[in-house]
Design an enzyme around this catalytic site. Structure first.
Site, PDB file in Angstrom:
ATOM      1  N   SER A   7       0.419  -1.372   0.032  1.00 30.38           N
ATOM      2  CA  SER A   7      -0.403   0.156  -0.114  1.00 30.38           C
ATOM      3  C   SER A   7       0.893   1.123  -0.056  1.00 30.38           C
ATOM      4  O   SER A   7       1.860   1.250   0.840  1.00 30.38           O
ATOM      5  CB  SER A   7      -1.014   0.248   1.279  1.00 30.38           C
ATOM      6  N   HIS A  32      -1.505  -1.530  -3.827  1.00 28.28           N
ATOM      7  CA  HIS A  32      -2.979  -1.137  -3.435  1.00 28.28           C
ATOM      8  C   HIS A  32      -2.771   0.852  -3.435  1.00 28.28           C
ATOM      9  O   HIS A  32      -1.467   1.215  -2.376  1.00 28.28           O
ATOM     10  CB  HIS A  32      -2.589  -2.002  -1.823  1.00 28.28           C
ATOM     11  N   ASP A  34      -4.938   3.648  -1.709  1.00 29.05           N
ATOM     12  CA  ASP A  34      -5.773   3.598  -0.771  1.00 29.05           C
ATOM     13  C   ASP A  34      -6.284   5.687  -1.223  1.00 29.05           C
ATOM     14  O   ASP A  34      -5.306   6.639  -0.456  1.00 29.05           O
ATOM     15  CB  ASP A  34      -5.363   3.878   0.164  1.00 29.05           C
ATOM     16  N   MET A  36      -8.904   7.907   0.639  1.00 30.00           N
ATOM     17  CA  MET A  36      -9.756   8.542   1.073  1.00 30.00           C
ATOM     18  C   MET A  36     -10.601  10.406   1.165  1.00 30.00           C
ATOM     19  O   MET A  36      -8.886  11.025   0.325  1.00 30.00           O
ATOM     20  CB  MET A  36      -8.705   8.757   2.633  1.00 30.00           C
ATOM     21  N   HIS A  65      -8.749   1.082  -3.485  1.00 29.18           N
ATOM     22  CA  HIS A  65      -9.389   1.035  -2.398  1.00 29.18           C
ATOM     23  C   HIS A  65     -10.382   2.197  -2.415  1.00 29.18           C
ATOM     24  O   HIS A  65      -9.202   3.222  -1.727  1.00 29.18           O
ATOM     25  CB  HIS A  65      -8.572   0.364  -1.112  1.00 29.18           C
ATOM     26  N   MET A  67     -12.355   4.806   0.422  1.00 27.24           N
ATOM     27  CA  MET A  67     -12.749   4.653   1.126  1.00 27.24           C
ATOM     28  C   MET A  67     -13.108   6.473   1.385  1.00 27.24           C
ATOM     29  O   MET A  67     -13.180   7.158   2.174  1.00 27.24           O
ATOM     30  CB  MET A  67     -11.622   5.623   2.427  1.00 27.24           C
ATOM     31  N   MET A 136     -11.649  -5.516   6.017  1.00 30.94           N
ATOM     32  CA  MET A 136     -10.538  -5.016   6.642  1.00 30.94           C
ATOM     33  C   MET A 136     -10.064  -4.564   8.632  1.00 30.94           C
ATOM     34  O   MET A 136     -11.285  -5.306   9.156  1.00 30.94           O
ATOM     35  CB  MET A 136     -11.291  -3.554   7.046  1.00 30.94           C
ATOM     36  N   ASP A 174      -6.749  -6.157   5.027  1.00 26.55           N
ATOM     37  CA  ASP A 174      -5.958  -5.010   4.787  1.00 26.55           C
ATOM     38  C   ASP A 174      -5.970  -3.746   5.828  1.00 26.55           C
ATOM     39  O   ASP A 174      -6.673  -3.921   7.060  1.00 26.55           O
ATOM     40  CB  ASP A 174      -6.746  -3.704   3.958  1.00 26.55           C
TER      41      ASP A 174
HETATM   42  C1  DX5 Z   1      -6.366   1.785   6.456  1.00 22.85           C
HETATM   43  C2  DX5 Z   1      -5.661   1.347   4.535  1.00 22.85           C
HETATM   44  C3  DX5 Z   1      -4.488   0.488   4.759  1.00 22.85           C
HETATM   45  C4  DX5 Z   1      -3.271   0.746   4.713  1.00 22.85           C
HETATM   46  C5  DX5 Z   1      -2.566   0.274   5.600  1.00 22.85           C
HETATM   47  O1  DX5 Z   1      -7.293   2.448   6.122  1.00 22.85           O
HETATM   48  O2  DX5 Z   1      -6.514   1.046   4.151  1.00 22.85           O
HETATM   49  O3  DX5 Z   1      -4.854   0.079   3.119  1.00 22.85           O
HETATM   50  O4  DX5 Z   1      -2.907   1.295   4.289  1.00 22.85           O
HETATM   51  O5  DX5 Z   1      -1.415   0.453   6.573  1.00 22.85           O
HETATM   52  P1  DX5 Z   1      -0.587  -0.665   7.563  1.00 22.85           P
HETATM   53  O6  DX5 Z   1      -0.425  -1.930   6.566  1.00 22.85           O
HETATM   54  O7  DX5 Z   1       0.392   0.240   7.693  1.00 22.85           O
HETATM   55  O8  DX5 Z   1      -1.594  -1.044   7.969  1.00 22.85           O
HETATM   56 ZN    ZN Z   2      -6.342  -0.480   2.190  1.00 25.08          ZN
END
Ligand code: DX5
Ligand code: ZN
Length: 216
Positions: A7, A32, A34, A36, A65, A67, A136, A174
């Site tokens: 990620s 990956h 993310d 947000m 992903h 969010m 998650m 994740d």
């Molecule tokens: C959190 C993200 C993850 C994040 C995971 O909301 O969806 O993808 O990057 O990070 P680690 O592996 O550090 O927990």
């Molecule tokens: Zn993620």
């Protein structure tokens, strides 16, 4: 073959492409990404422009992903940016079936993510349509959080559901994934492990990816 998806949330945003190239050269298969929005989760990361900028420089499978609230409004933008898989959140989407069909109509793979407190059984009427379910294992929003142990049971329950129906739907985990829990997650039935801080926080990223792959 199980899949590692580093990620980029924990990558160096000032030198993002170099980090992406490092994980690709080290043999990661997926990336990956993310996204947000500061509403669905209490953090803001990046949007389609960053994904579009990376796309011509990488052959990795882009696992996006979302969010974000109202993901239906942004499916076209993430398809155009170069997503290979778009994952929306169950909790952010009123018409899950409609949005999943909209993603698949673009020939992009489609997945649904569940927050830690959202039960597997909320997916019984849609799982047949999904390329992936993302579980998650931390509350979404930030990298570097502690793995929530209850996730092991959710992986097993979801594996049972998928196998009972003879589906090919992948299970992705994740949040808080590290070298110590990777093998257990795979044994419970996970197909894809996301790792942010455990990959990009390592002194030697290539060595860390090899360590993960030896446990998968
Ligand atoms: C959190 C993200 C993850 C994040 C995971 O909301 O969806 O993808 O990057 O990070 P680690 O592996 O550090 O927990
Ligand atoms: Zn993620």
């Amino acid at each position: 073959m199980k899949i590692l998806a580093p990620s980029i949330l924990s990558a160096n945003f000032a030198d993002l492409l170099s980090d992406v190239k490092q994980v690709e050269a080290a043999g990661a298969q997926w990336l990956h990404l993310d996204v947000m929005d500061g509403h669905f989760v209490p953090n803001i990361s990046f949007g389609p422009a960053i994904i579009k900028a990376l796309r011509p420089h990488s052959g990795l499978f882009f696992d996006v992903h979302l969010m974000i609230e109202q993901p239906d409004k942004y499916i076209d933008a993430f398809v155009k940016a170069g997503a290979d898989m778009i994952v929306i959140h169950q909790e952010a989407t009123r018409h899950l079936h409609r949005v999943i069909q909209a993603i698949k109509a673009h020939d992009v793979q489609a997945g649904i993510s569940l927050n830690p407190a959202t039960p597997i059984n909320t997916l019984v009427d849609i799982v047949d349509q999904l390329d992936m379910v993302l579980l998650m294992s931390v509350n979404p929003g930030f990298g570097g959080q502690k793995f929530i142990e209850h996730t092991y049971q959710k992986i097993k329950d979801l594996r049972t559901l998928i196998d009972q129906r003879a589906l090919t739907t992948k299970i992705e985990v994740d949040g808080g994934v590290n070298l110590a829990n990777a093998a257990s997650l795979i044994n419970c039935g996970a197909d894809v492990l996301v790792a942010g801080s455990a990959v990009f926080g390592a002194d030697d990223i290539a060595e860390r990816i090899a360590q993960f792959q030896s446990r998968m």
